[in-house]
Design a protein around this motif. Structure first.
Motif, short mmCIF file in Angstrom:
data_model
loop_
_atom_site.label_atom_id
_atom_site.label_comp_id
_atom_site.label_asym_id
_atom_site.label_seq_id
_atom_site.Cartn_x
_atom_site.Cartn_y
_atom_site.Cartn_z
N LEU A 3 0.83 -1.21 0.00
CA LEU A 3 0.00 0.00 0.00
C LEU A 3 0.86 1.25 0.00
N GLY A 4 1.89 1.27 0.84
CA GLY A 4 2.79 2.41 0.86
C GLY A 4 3.53 2.60 -0.45
N MET A 5 3.99 1.49 -1.06
CA MET A 5 4.67 1.57 -2.35
C MET A 5 3.74 2.13 -3.43
N LEU A 6 2.51 1.65 -3.45
CA LEU A 6 1.56 2.10 -4.46
C LEU A 6 1.24 3.59 -4.29
N LEU A 7 0.98 4.00 -3.07
CA LEU A 7 0.64 5.40 -2.83
C LEU A 7 1.79 6.33 -3.19
N GLU A 8 2.99 6.01 -2.70
CA GLU A 8 4.12 6.89 -2.96
C GLU A 8 4.50 6.90 -4.43
N ILE A 10 2.29 11.37 -10.43
CA ILE A 10 1.29 12.39 -10.76
C ILE A 10 1.83 13.79 -10.45
N ALA A 11 2.42 13.96 -9.26
CA ALA A 11 2.91 15.28 -8.87
C ALA A 11 4.02 15.77 -9.79
N LEU A 12 4.93 14.90 -10.15
CA LEU A 12 6.03 15.31 -11.03
C LEU A 12 5.55 15.53 -12.45
N SER A 13 4.59 14.75 -12.90
CA SER A 13 4.06 14.93 -14.26
C SER A 13 3.33 16.26 -14.40
N LEU A 14 2.62 16.67 -13.36
CA LEU A 14 1.88 17.94 -13.43
C LEU A 14 2.82 19.12 -13.64
N TYR A 15 4.02 19.05 -13.11
CA TYR A 15 4.97 20.15 -13.26
C TYR A 15 5.89 19.97 -14.46
N MET A 74 11.43 12.46 -16.70
CA MET A 74 11.45 11.08 -16.20
C MET A 74 10.54 10.89 -15.01
N ALA A 75 9.35 11.48 -15.06
CA ALA A 75 8.41 11.37 -13.94
C ALA A 75 8.00 9.92 -13.70
N TYR A 135 10.44 22.60 -6.33
CA TYR A 135 9.16 21.88 -6.39
C TYR A 135 9.35 20.40 -6.03
N CYS A 136 10.44 19.79 -6.51
CA CYS A 136 10.70 18.39 -6.18
C CYS A 136 10.98 18.22 -4.69
N ILE A 137 11.66 19.19 -4.08
CA ILE A 137 11.89 19.12 -2.64
C ILE A 137 10.56 19.15 -1.88
N ILE A 138 9.65 20.04 -2.31
CA ILE A 138 8.34 20.13 -1.65
C ILE A 138 7.57 18.82 -1.82
#
Length: 369
Positions: A225-230, A236-241, A245-246, A285-288
């Protein structure tokens, strides 16, 4: 010579028995010989265990994989009231389908991104070294570059393992096959192991095995579950910005989330270095993103897993990871956490039984007085 004479010649002597080299008349000497044999047998067992440690670790990996399949089958049983064999088959087919999808549709993209990752991280490391040197810090760039290559070699192994490019596929194949066989008929193997114990110890073994299996299933469910969520949230977060290599970064984050304490810093460092390759804003942004995801995992997912399974001290897990990783490489590093959890359950069960026996004995003595 008659037959009677021959039978007399073949008969054992009727005189007093003469002691042979293996006969010990002294009871104390016999006791010491038995004790020495026990110690020699224990020493031989330890040597054999060390010699077969890699094979035993593969077997334990099969048990962990079997617990994962069994947990999925039990979870599926809440929605589908079908025989257990069918549920195990469905879980295996779903896992196989996901692996094939990764190889067919995401394999080429991940392989291309993985080829670019070492170059980006190495260039960012050199930029950091140059900045530190300009601010008065004496750093050997060649030594740091060598360490970076070693780290990237380890990251590359994880990437290749998921992308279908793993070189040591034999170990993974054995773990999967053992897991499938054990998950198909777990009771059969449990009875076989219990048969080797004395009759008085079998009930305790079955209870301990049941508790181990329950904790291992929950531990693996929490890890997945943790692997899937992270992994998904990172992607998703990296792709939005628009971070390069997101998909690969999300995959590495999800995989390294299986390793508590050390997985998150490694994936976070890689994510931040790739982010700064696209500019300062992208790096910040990646740090956040890293700190937000790490906060969610540390305050929500990890405590939930600890409550439902075996609450392990972080320093204990980290020490086990260092030892197992040094001795057995990547496989030992991956299995360190569940192995420590099972050892803790075994020791707790043994301690509880000794405590119950002590209270029973001293309680009877107090009643008799």
């Amino acid at each position: 010579m008659s037959d009677a004479d021959r039978s007399k010649d073949d008969a054992p002597p009727t005189k007093a028995r003469v002691a042979g080299p293996a006969d010990f008349a002294d009871p104390m000497l016999r006791s010491e010989v038995k004790r020495a044999a026990v110690w020699l047998g224990m020493a031989g067992l330890i040597v054999l265990t060390v010699y077969l440690s890699q094979a035993l670790l593969v077997i334990f990996g099969g048990l962990v994989f079997a617990a994962t399949i069994d947990g999925g089958a039990r979870l599926l049983g809440r929605a589908l009231p079908i025989p257990r064999g069918w549920r195990v088959t469905i879980v295996i087919l779903l896992a196989t389908a996901f692996l094939l999808w990764t190889l067919m549709f995401a394999g080429s993209q991940l392989a291309a991104q993985a080829a670019q990752l070492p170059e980006i991280i190495e260039s960012q490391a050199l930029r950091i070294i140059a900045w530190l040197q300009n601010h008065g810090m004496q750093i050997n760039a060649e030594a740091v570059q060598g360490v970076a290559k070693e780290v990237l070699g380890g990251v590359g192994e994880v990437t290749h393992a998921v992308g279908g490019l793993i070189g040591g596929a034999t170990t993974l194949f054995l773990v999967i096959v053992l897991g499938i066989y054990i998950s198909a008929e777990p009771r059969l193997y449990q009875r076989g192991v219990a048969w080797m114990f004395p009759i008085t110890e079998r009930a305790h073994f079955h209870a301990t095995a049941a508790q181990m299996g329950r904790s291992l299933r929950r531990l693996m469910a929490g890890r997945l579950l943790g692997m899937l969520l992270e992994g998904v949230l990172t992607w998703i977060a990296l792709s939005l910005y628009g971070v390069p290599m997101a998909a690969l970064l999300g995959l590495l984050t999800g995989l390294l989330a299986f390793l508590p304490n050390i997985g998150a810093p490694i994936s976070g460092a890689i994510m931040v270095m790739v982010g700064f390759s696209g500019g300062v804003d992208m790096g910040i942004y990646c740090i956040i993103v890293y700190f937000v995801l790490h906060t969610i995992d540390g305050n929500l997912v990890a405590p939930y897993i600890a409550r439902k399974t075996v609450d392990l001290a972080p320093a204990l897990v980290l020490g086990a990871q260092l030892i197992m990783g040094t001795l057995f490489g990547l496989l030992g590093l991956v299995l360190a956490d569940p192995l420590v959890a099972m050892i803790k359950i075994l020791l707790e069960r043994h301690s509880s039984r000794n405590e119950a026996e002590w209270h029973a004995e001293h309680g009877n003595l107090a009643d008799s007085e």
